[in-house]
Scaffold this active site. Structure first.
Site, PDB file in Angstrom:
ATOM      1  N   ARG A  99     -43.013  33.099  68.867  1.00  0.00           N
ATOM      2  CA  ARG A  99     -42.466  31.958  69.600  1.00  0.00           C
ATOM      3  C   ARG A  99     -41.770  31.012  68.617  1.00  0.00           C
ATOM      4  O   ARG A  99     -41.967  31.103  67.405  1.00  0.00           O
ATOM      5  CB  ARG A  99     -43.577  31.228  70.351  1.00  0.00           C
ATOM      6  CG  ARG A  99     -44.120  31.970  71.550  1.00  0.00           C
ATOM      7  CD  ARG A  99     -45.316  31.268  72.173  1.00  0.00           C
ATOM      8  NE  ARG A  99     -46.500  31.350  71.321  1.00  0.00           N
ATOM      9  CZ  ARG A  99     -47.660  30.775  71.596  1.00  0.00           C
ATOM     10  NH1 ARG A  99     -47.782  30.047  72.700  1.00  0.00           N
ATOM     11  NH2 ARG A  99     -48.687  30.900  70.775  1.00  0.00           N
ATOM     12  N   LYS A 119     -47.590  26.989  66.863  1.00  0.00           N
ATOM     13  CA  LYS A 119     -49.005  27.118  66.514  1.00  0.00           C
ATOM     14  C   LYS A 119     -49.405  26.124  65.432  1.00  0.00           C
ATOM     15  O   LYS A 119     -48.569  25.537  64.745  1.00  0.00           O
ATOM     16  CB  LYS A 119     -49.320  28.544  66.057  1.00  0.00           C
ATOM     17  CG  LYS A 119     -49.314  29.557  67.190  1.00  0.00           C
ATOM     18  CD  LYS A 119     -50.246  29.158  68.332  1.00  0.00           C
ATOM     19  CE  LYS A 119     -51.708  29.225  67.952  1.00  0.00           C
ATOM     20  NZ  LYS A 119     -52.585  28.782  69.070  1.00  0.00           N
ATOM     21  N   TYR A 121     -49.077  22.630  68.679  1.00  0.00           N
ATOM     22  CA  TYR A 121     -50.478  22.815  69.051  1.00  0.00           C
ATOM     23  C   TYR A 121     -51.338  22.668  67.806  1.00  0.00           C
ATOM     24  O   TYR A 121     -50.988  23.165  66.731  1.00  0.00           O
ATOM     25  CB  TYR A 121     -50.691  24.215  69.643  1.00  0.00           C
ATOM     26  CG  TYR A 121     -50.153  24.383  71.034  1.00  0.00           C
ATOM     27  CD1 TYR A 121     -50.656  23.631  72.098  1.00  0.00           C
ATOM     28  CD2 TYR A 121     -49.147  25.305  71.312  1.00  0.00           C
ATOM     29  CE1 TYR A 121     -50.162  23.780  73.385  1.00  0.00           C
ATOM     30  CE2 TYR A 121     -48.649  25.470  72.593  1.00  0.00           C
ATOM     31  CZ  TYR A 121     -49.164  24.703  73.624  1.00  0.00           C
ATOM     32  OH  TYR A 121     -48.670  24.857  74.899  1.00  0.00           O
ATOM     33  N   HIS A 129     -55.412  22.043  68.164  1.00  0.00           N
ATOM     34  CA  HIS A 129     -56.769  22.531  68.477  1.00  0.00           C
ATOM     35  C   HIS A 129     -57.737  22.218  67.325  1.00  0.00           C
ATOM     36  O   HIS A 129     -58.415  23.096  66.798  1.00  0.00           O
ATOM     37  CB  HIS A 129     -56.742  24.037  68.756  1.00  0.00           C
ATOM     38  CG  HIS A 129     -55.879  24.420  69.927  1.00  0.00           C
ATOM     39  ND1 HIS A 129     -56.208  24.103  71.228  1.00  0.00           N
ATOM     40  CD2 HIS A 129     -54.696  25.087  69.986  1.00  0.00           C
ATOM     41  CE1 HIS A 129     -55.264  24.573  72.046  1.00  0.00           C
ATOM     42  NE2 HIS A 129     -54.345  25.155  71.318  1.00  0.00           N
ATOM     43  N   GLU A 143     -51.722  19.947  72.974  1.00  0.00           N
ATOM     44  CA  GLU A 143     -52.828  20.220  73.901  1.00  0.00           C
ATOM     45  C   GLU A 143     -53.563  18.980  74.378  1.00  0.00           C
ATOM     46  O   GLU A 143     -54.369  19.056  75.316  1.00  0.00           O
ATOM     47  CB  GLU A 143     -53.831  21.193  73.269  1.00  0.00           C
ATOM     48  CG  GLU A 143     -54.706  20.621  72.178  1.00  0.00           C
ATOM     49  CD  GLU A 143     -54.029  20.544  70.813  1.00  0.00           C
ATOM     50  OE1 GLU A 143     -54.690  20.135  69.847  1.00  0.00           O
ATOM     51  OE2 GLU A 143     -52.825  20.909  70.715  1.00  0.00           O
ATOM     52  N   SER A 158     -51.100  27.996  79.320  1.00  0.00           N
ATOM     53  CA  SER A 158     -52.279  28.386  80.089  1.00  0.00           C
ATOM     54  C   SER A 158     -51.882  29.313  81.230  1.00  0.00           C
ATOM     55  O   SER A 158     -52.613  30.253  81.569  1.00  0.00           O
ATOM     56  CB  SER A 158     -52.994  27.148  80.629  1.00  0.00           C
ATOM     57  OG  SER A 158     -53.511  26.363  79.586  1.00  0.00           O
ATOM     58  N   ARG A 214     -62.192  21.035  93.079  1.00  0.00           N
ATOM     59  CA  ARG A 214     -61.308  22.117  92.632  1.00  0.00           C
ATOM     60  C   ARG A 214     -61.630  23.416  93.369  1.00  0.00           C
ATOM     61  O   ARG A 214     -60.730  24.158  93.764  1.00  0.00           O
ATOM     62  CB  ARG A 214     -61.444  22.321  91.120  1.00  0.00           C
ATOM     63  CG  ARG A 214     -60.524  23.403  90.561  1.00  0.00           C
ATOM     64  CD  ARG A 214     -59.074  23.104  90.884  1.00  0.00           C
ATOM     65  NE  ARG A 214     -58.189  24.193  90.515  1.00  0.00           N
ATOM     66  CZ  ARG A 214     -57.010  24.422  91.105  1.00  0.00           C
ATOM     67  NH1 ARG A 214     -56.596  23.636  92.091  1.00  0.00           N
ATOM     68  NH2 ARG A 214     -56.258  25.426  90.723  1.00  0.00           N
ATOM     69  N   SER A 218     -70.686  25.943  89.320  1.00  0.00           N
ATOM     70  CA  SER A 218     -71.169  26.351  88.000  1.00  0.00           C
ATOM     71  C   SER A 218     -72.606  25.879  87.760  1.00  0.00           C
ATOM     72  O   SER A 218     -72.866  24.687  87.617  1.00  0.00           O
ATOM     73  CB  SER A 218     -70.256  25.781  86.907  1.00  0.00           C
ATOM     74  OG  SER A 218     -70.708  26.198  85.636  1.00  0.00           O
ATOM     75  N   LEU A 246     -62.030  24.648  79.686  1.00  0.00           N
ATOM     76  CA  LEU A 246     -61.329  23.688  78.827  1.00  0.00           C
ATOM     77  C   LEU A 246     -61.935  22.311  78.977  1.00  0.00           C
ATOM     78  O   LEU A 246     -62.089  21.803  80.096  1.00  0.00           O
ATOM     79  CB  LEU A 246     -59.837  23.626  79.191  1.00  0.00           C
ATOM     80  CG  LEU A 246     -59.018  22.563  78.451  1.00  0.00           C
ATOM     81  CD1 LEU A 246     -58.912  22.910  76.965  1.00  0.00           C
ATOM     82  CD2 LEU A 246     -57.640  22.406  79.056  1.00  0.00           C
ATOM     83  N   ALA A 254     -60.430  30.717  75.930  1.00  0.00           N
ATOM     84  CA  ALA A 254     -60.836  29.457  75.307  1.00  0.00           C
ATOM     85  C   ALA A 254     -61.039  29.572  73.803  1.00  0.00           C
ATOM     86  O   ALA A 254     -61.484  28.613  73.164  1.00  0.00           O
ATOM     87  CB  ALA A 254     -62.127  28.955  75.955  1.00  0.00           C
ATOM     88  N   ASP A 276     -59.101  29.396  71.338  1.00  0.00           N
ATOM     89  CA  ASP A 276     -58.409  28.368  70.548  1.00  0.00           C
ATOM     90  C   ASP A 276     -59.304  27.162  70.295  1.00  0.00           C
ATOM     91  O   ASP A 276     -59.153  26.469  69.290  1.00  0.00           O
ATOM     92  CB  ASP A 276     -57.144  27.898  71.264  1.00  0.00           C
ATOM     93  CG  ASP A 276     -55.919  28.709  70.885  1.00  0.00           C
ATOM     94  OD1 ASP A 276     -55.927  29.307  69.803  1.00  0.00           O
ATOM     95  OD2 ASP A 276     -54.973  28.761  71.680  1.00  0.00           O
ATOM     96  N   VAL A 284     -57.788  36.908  71.177  1.00  0.00           N
ATOM     97  CA  VAL A 284     -56.581  36.578  70.411  1.00  0.00           C
ATOM     98  C   VAL A 284     -56.276  35.087  70.579  1.00  0.00           C
ATOM     99  O   VAL A 284     -56.222  34.573  71.700  1.00  0.00           O
ATOM    100  CB  VAL A 284     -55.390  37.434  70.878  1.00  0.00           C
ATOM    101  CG1 VAL A 284     -54.104  37.002  70.176  1.00  0.00           C
ATOM    102  CG2 VAL A 284     -55.664  38.909  70.619  1.00  0.00           C
ATOM    103  N   MET A 332     -52.507  34.251  72.498  1.00  0.00           N
ATOM    104  CA  MET A 332     -52.194  35.239  73.525  1.00  0.00           C
ATOM    105  C   MET A 332     -50.740  35.184  74.000  1.00  0.00           C
ATOM    106  O   MET A 332     -50.075  36.217  74.097  1.00  0.00           O
ATOM    107  CB  MET A 332     -53.140  35.083  74.718  1.00  0.00           C
ATOM    108  CG  MET A 332     -54.535  35.597  74.484  1.00  0.00           C
ATOM    109  SD  MET A 332     -55.610  35.336  75.931  1.00  0.00           S
ATOM    110  CE  MET A 332     -54.833  36.411  77.148  1.00  0.00           C
TER     111      MET A 332
END
Length: 372
Positions: free
Chosen positions: A15, A75, A94, A96, A118, A134, A203, A220, A240, A268, A270, A298, A301
């Site tokens: 990218r 990245k 990004y 993270h 992010e 995402s 949600r 959950s 997230l 998740a 990252d 990965v 991704m």
């Protein structure tokens, strides 16, 4: 402003921070853009396209870092990139950081001003610069998960949608946000049996209204997660907490309880991953088997579909790049509280509360950092 775009150096990352169309917009606004030669060649954007858009071409990444006032990347900066950042240089990419103390310390030492895609927010409480990636990662999670379920990949040899007379695979999606919703949508599209687990009842209601009887939703709880994950063929980790490390929702013991050859795709990762057995992988070696379960973790991704991802990301980031370039970072962040939420590091100080909390570091509020 002089804006620089180096070539990404993370393994199999193709990218690019600015595509030629974005460069043209910035030049039209009166700014200068320099890019490293070959920056977009791997995804069909050659140097000639950048020159036609008005960019200057430099031979090395070090040359780009040396002259640019703002670096726009995709990245998180790698060690060799952090080493050439300088005091007061802007970095927009990004980050993270909550799951990466080494990168955080490197950025603090650099004295640079680092704004993370992010953690930029919007008026609806969303994450507009994370959302497009995402979407890509969620959709990709199903196709890579389906591939990992193939026998030669270590999977159980299950077809996600089954065939007449043979049951479909059970897909469990942890998290009903952007990534989780896109994963669920793709899984339903191939006729898998899909369950989404989320802690937000509103949600879950929205998902039920959107997909109806095609999708199964669960609130959950530890009990629901344990029961559904243990019986799943494919688990998608799409949890997230903005700016923070991902919570570990799936323990090693629970992974051990899954059927051998089942698959986990931890989107998740990252942010540290939401599965205890997850560890970062690359596109060069994307999977490993732990406790008999295939893991795909990965950290970039969307880089596998780099052209689609780069254009989608630029659609979201360009207005913010323009605002920073037009106004300067102080005024741009002061004028836009949502962009201000993206400020993670400023001149040797951590300015994002979640990063400071998760890494045990001192916090300087962003308003103070901007005014200092």
């Amino acid at each position: 402003m002089l804006i620089g775009v180096p070539k990404e150096v993370k393994t199999h990352e193709y990218r690019v921070g600015l595509v030629p169309g974005s460069v043209r917009e910035l030049v039209h606004h009166g700014h200068k853009v320099v890019v490293e030669t070959g920056v977009g060649a791997a995804i069909g954007f050659d140097d000639a396209a950048y020159e036609a858009a008005g960019a200057g071409i430099l031979a090395r990444a070090a040359d780009v870092f040396a002259v640019a006032e703002m670096i726009v990347k995709v990245k998180e900066p790698q060690p060799e990139e952090i080493a050439v950042l300088r005091q007061d240089q802007l970095l927009f990419t990004y980050l993270h950081l909550a799951a990466d103390p080494a990168q955080t310390q490197g950025l603090l030492r650099s004295g640079a001003i680092a704004i993370g895609y992010e953690t930029v927010t919007d008026s609806r409480g969303g994450l507009p610069l994370l959302a497009p990636m995402s979407e890509v990662a969620g959709r990709m999670a199903i196709q890579v998960g389906a591939h990992c379920l193939e026998k030669e990949q270590g999977g159980t040899g299950i077809l996600l949608g089954g065939v007449p007379g043979v049951p479909a695979a059970k897909v469990v999606v942890l998290g009903g946000g952007v990534a989780g919703t896109n994963a669920a949508r793709m899984a339903m599209g191939v006729e898998a049996y899909v369950t989404v687990i989320d802690k937000s009842l509103p949600r879950l209601y929205e998902l039920d209204m959107q997909f109806g009887s095609q999708l199964h939703t669960l609130f959950s709880t530890v009990d629901n997660i344990e029961r559904e994950v243990a019986g799943a063929d494919l688990v998608i980790g799409a949890v997230l907490v903005p700016g923070s490390a991902a919570p570990k929702l799936v323990s090693r013991e629970l992974v051990r309880a899954m059927r051998p050859g089942s698959v986990i795709v931890d989107i998740a990762i990252d942010q540290g991953g939401c599965v205890e057995t997850s560890r970062p992988t690359t596109h060069a070696a994307p999977t490993y088997i732990d406790e008999g379960v295939v893991h795909y973790c990965v950290t970039n991704m969307p880089g596998a579909v780099a052209r689609t991802s780069a254009v989608a990301l630029n659609n979201a980031t360009l207005p913010f790049v323009e605002a920073i370039a037009d106004k300067g970072w102080r005024r741009a962040l002061s004028d836009d509280p949502h962009l201000k939420d993206g400020l993670n590091i400023c001149r040797g100080r951590v300015t994002h509360p979640a990063v400071a909390r998760d890494l045990g570091l001192g916090l300087m509020p962003s308003d103070e950092a901007i005014a200092e």
